[in-house]
Design an enzyme around this catalytic site. Structure first.
Site, PDB file in Angstrom:
ATOM      1  N   ALA A  32       0.809  -1.187  -0.136  1.00 31.26           N
ATOM      2  CA  ALA A  32       0.053   0.194  -0.053  1.00 31.26           C
ATOM      3  C   ALA A  32       0.909   1.093  -0.054  1.00 31.26           C
ATOM      4  CB  ALA A  32      -0.894   0.032   1.225  1.00 31.26           C
ATOM      5  N   HIS A  34       3.336   4.522  -0.691  1.00 31.48           N
ATOM      6  CA  HIS A  34       2.864   5.847  -0.702  1.00 31.48           C
ATOM      7  C   HIS A  34       4.329   6.529  -0.987  1.00 31.48           C
ATOM      8  CE1 HIS A  34       4.146   6.002   3.365  1.00 31.48           C
ATOM      9  NE2 HIS A  34       3.076   5.271   3.711  1.00 31.48           N
ATOM     10  N   GLY A  36       6.003   8.019   1.005  1.00 24.90           N
ATOM     11  CA  GLY A  36       7.065   7.822   2.173  1.00 24.90           C
ATOM     12  C   GLY A  36       7.868   6.587   1.879  1.00 24.90           C
ATOM     13  N   HIS A  37       7.270   5.731   1.509  1.00 27.34           N
ATOM     14  CA  HIS A  37       7.717   4.530   1.088  1.00 27.34           C
ATOM     15  C   HIS A  37       8.905   4.899  -0.105  1.00 27.34           C
ATOM     16  CE1 HIS A  37       4.090   2.422   2.482  1.00 27.34           C
ATOM     17  NE2 HIS A  37       4.905   1.891   3.352  1.00 27.34           N
ATOM     18  N   GLY A 147      12.075   3.968   7.810  1.00 23.00           N
ATOM     19  CA  GLY A 147      11.739   5.111   7.889  1.00 23.00           C
ATOM     20  C   GLY A 147      11.594   5.748   9.372  1.00 23.00           C
ATOM     21  N   GLN A 153      11.126   1.371  16.035  1.00 19.86           N
ATOM     22  CA  GLN A 153      11.490   0.367  15.140  1.00 19.86           C
ATOM     23  C   GLN A 153      12.752   0.255  14.388  1.00 19.86           C
ATOM     24  OE1 GLN A 153       8.579  -1.471  12.005  1.00 19.86           O
ATOM     25  NE2 GLN A 153       9.619  -0.345  10.737  1.00 19.86           N
ATOM     26  N   ILE A 176       8.305  11.494   5.603  1.00 25.52           N
ATOM     27  CA  ILE A 176       7.743  12.371   4.612  1.00 25.52           C
ATOM     28  C   ILE A 176       6.194  12.558   5.066  1.00 25.52           C
ATOM     29  CG2 ILE A 176       6.970  12.284   2.128  1.00 25.52           C
ATOM     30  CD1 ILE A 176      10.097  12.370   2.701  1.00 25.52           C
ATOM     31  N   SER A 185       1.033   7.496   5.668  1.00 26.62           N
ATOM     32  CA  SER A 185       0.838   6.268   6.314  1.00 26.62           C
ATOM     33  C   SER A 185       0.021   5.406   5.566  1.00 26.62           C
ATOM     34  CB  SER A 185       0.585   6.106   7.753  1.00 26.62           C
ATOM     35  OG  SER A 185       0.095   4.744   8.025  1.00 26.62           O
TER      36      SER A 185
END
Ligand code: AMP
Length: 282
Positions: A32, A34, A36-37, A147, A153, A176, A185
């Site tokens: 999924a 976005h 950010g990834h 991230g 994490q 981001i 997210s």
């Protein structure tokens, strides 16, 4: 771009690449995708000869069956985004090939793993430790990108790689955000337009924390200002707000720290969201 779905196949490619003395970057994701990834993917593409992006919704790290079921999935769009970005390999194992047998062994992250997310999501980090260890073994990357959105994490994985001698450099990428300030997210997809507006207040609270902190407010003063702000937002239910020392995640007691992280978790429309602001003085 090649899409690979078994550990043996991705390892074979990875070893072939290593045989040519080329560098491999790995970007682990649950799909999924976005922006950010994709920022992590871009960094890996720039810094390595080959990039593997993994897509795997890891059941072991969910502590609610409902949350796992509701987690957004869109393999088709993910693949086209990764292809367009120029990723070399997508590693998208099935649940069976990732967990041929249910793992009995897991990673104990020590004190770092029991604070914040560890306290509110029992078992979550155990699941993360297992899947990331497996991904590191399956892909044998030189570098892995995580991230800072999931700050705890990132710290845990970096510590795991160090303490357990994984030959992988763990790199953290800044958060981001949407124009509203909301941290991107996959879970944001589940929010209504009103929910998105409410959620943007998570970041506003962190900015209040920063300005109170910059004015030499004591941690307690900062906490009160931020919690008062959050309490005034209808539809936002805060789970925790912590001011921590970023390497140890221990609550700070005074305002004379070099670096500090403000970390928040909360619910909007039943969706759990996290965010943080990491003030680093290098
Ligand atoms: P996920 O698919 O949510 O497991 O995320 C995969 C990776 O992307 C993790 O390392 C996340 O921390 C990172 N990530 C997710 N959202 C963002 C974001 N808004 N900015 C930077 N990294 C992110």
């Amino acid at each position: 771009m090649q899409v690979i779905d078994t550990p043996n196949d991705i390892l074979r490619y990875s070893r072939e690449i290593k045989g040519q003395h080329k560098r491999i970057g790995l970007v682990p994701t649950m799909g999924a995708l976005h922006a950010g990834h994709m920022a992590l993917v871009e960094q890996s593409l720039q810094e390595n000869d080959f990039t593997i992006a993994s897509l795997f919704v890891n059941p072991l790290q969910f502590n609610s069956e409902e949350d796992l079921k509701a987690y957004p999935r869109d393999l088709h769009t993910d693949l086209s985004m990764l292809e367009k970005a120029g990723v070399d390999f997508v590693y998208a194992p099935s649940e069976n090939s990732m967990y041929e047998t249910t793992p009995m062994v897991s990673v104990d992250f020590g004190p770092l793993g029991v604070r914040m997310e560890g306290a509110y999501r029992p078992g979550h980090f155990k699941g993360v430790g297992v899947v990331v260890s497996k991904l590191f073994h399956h892909c044998e990357p030189d570098v892995a990108y995580f991230g800072l959105k999931d700050l705890q994490q990132f710290l845990l994985i970096r510590k795991m790689a160090h303490d357990l001698s994984f030959p992988v450099k763990v790199v953290g990428h800044p958060i981001i955000r949407e124009a509203s300030g909301l941290a991107m997210s996959s879970r944001n997809q589940r929010l209504s337009s009103q929910g998105l507006v409410i959620s943007a207040n998570l970041y506003k609270g962190l900015l209040i924390a920063k300005s109170t902190w910059d004015n030499k407010g004591a941690p307690n003063e900062t906490k009160i200002a931020v919690n008062d702000f959050y309490k005034g937002i209808d539809g936002l239910e805060i789970e925790y707000f912590h001011i921590v020392e970023p390497e140890t995640l221990i609550d700070v007691e005074s305002n004379n720290h070099q670096s500090v992280a403000f970390c928040v978790a909360g619910y909007v429309e039943g969706i759990r969201l996290i965010d943080n602001l990491y003030l680093r003085q290098d």
